[in-house]
Design an enzyme around this catalytic site. Sequence first.
Site, PDB file in Angstrom:
ATOM      1  N   HIS A  84       0.815  -1.214   0.000  1.00 57.86           N
ATOM      2  CA  HIS A  84       0.000   0.000   0.000  1.00 57.86           C
ATOM      3  C   HIS A  84       0.850   1.266   0.000  1.00 57.86           C
ATOM      4  O   HIS A  84       0.439   2.285  -0.549  1.00 57.86           O
ATOM      5  CB  HIS A  84      -0.968  -0.003   1.180  1.00 57.86           C
ATOM      6  N   HIS A  98      -1.867 -13.095  -2.085  1.00 62.34           N
ATOM      7  CA  HIS A  98      -3.044 -13.512  -1.331  1.00 62.34           C
ATOM      8  C   HIS A  98      -2.899 -14.920  -0.774  1.00 62.34           C
ATOM      9  O   HIS A  98      -3.789 -15.398  -0.071  1.00 62.34           O
ATOM     10  CB  HIS A  98      -4.302 -13.438  -2.202  1.00 62.34           C
ATOM     11  N   THR A 156      -6.518 -19.138   1.281  1.00 61.87           N
ATOM     12  CA  THR A 156      -5.923 -20.471   1.116  1.00 61.87           C
ATOM     13  C   THR A 156      -6.065 -21.247   2.424  1.00 61.87           C
ATOM     14  O   THR A 156      -6.432 -20.691   3.463  1.00 61.87           O
ATOM     15  CB  THR A 156      -4.426 -20.373   0.755  1.00 61.87           C
ATOM     16  N   ASP A 179       3.159 -19.602  -0.841  1.00 57.63           N
ATOM     17  CA  ASP A 179       3.400 -20.606  -1.871  1.00 57.63           C
ATOM     18  C   ASP A 179       2.479 -20.302  -3.045  1.00 57.63           C
ATOM     19  O   ASP A 179       1.944 -19.197  -3.141  1.00 57.63           O
ATOM     20  CB  ASP A 179       3.182 -22.023  -1.327  1.00 57.63           C
TER      21      ASP A 179
END
Length: 251
Positions: A44, A162, A180, A187
């Site tokens: 950001h 993400h 995830t 990963d």
Amino acid sequence: MANAQLHIVDCEYLKQIEGARRDLHDLLLNNKQFAPIVLRLAFHDAGTYDANAKTGGPNGSIRNELSNPPNNGIKNAIDFCEQVKTKHPKVTYADLYQLAGVVAVQVTGGPFIPFIPGRPDAPDQQDSGALPNPNGDGQHLRDIFYRMGLNDKDIVALSGAHSLGRAHQDRTPGFDGPFTEDPLKFDNSYFVELMKGDTPGLVKFPTDKVLLEDPAFRQFAELYAKDEKVFFADYAQSQKKLSELGFNAPR
């Protein structure tokens, strides 16, 4: 930032940078739950860059921009980094935040990302550059990232961040939950899950789904789902590029 003078990088500054790197590594290794928000801080702060106007970018000014709604929650990362800044006061906030993002990726299993110090701070600058809206479409992503000077491959590779963290209602209304199965492991699982379609308990933003809907994006998403080594190599290149927007790093 492009018109600002480089911060002086002398032997003492390099010593403090390496001290900050070690402290960030130890802190994040023992507090991995902070890795996702620290990486978000780095993104950001850099993501306000405007390649045409030569404004914004990784200049540390995000600490003055916490009222900007996309930055909700970022104060946690700023406070986390402040304990390192206190020990290594010569290190600019601009360098500290980008170094923290690099270390956050590495301690959670991601690739090594080269880091060159020397970013100057812009303490009084209030960057208003737009950041990606998770409800946006492919054109929205291109508008945001092309403004920074990044390309389609960068968009997809950086979306792979993400694999860390989760969506929070107070930051992304309407979304809550991880992307995830292991939100503290960097990963290629973000892309693996993307290929599976909707999965109970896991979040996918419209800006995630568009990576499959847009043919130019999809070619990279499919490749990264199949080959983690390629993803790591491209991701490291893209985050380094993001971390140096507007910064004429000495080579």
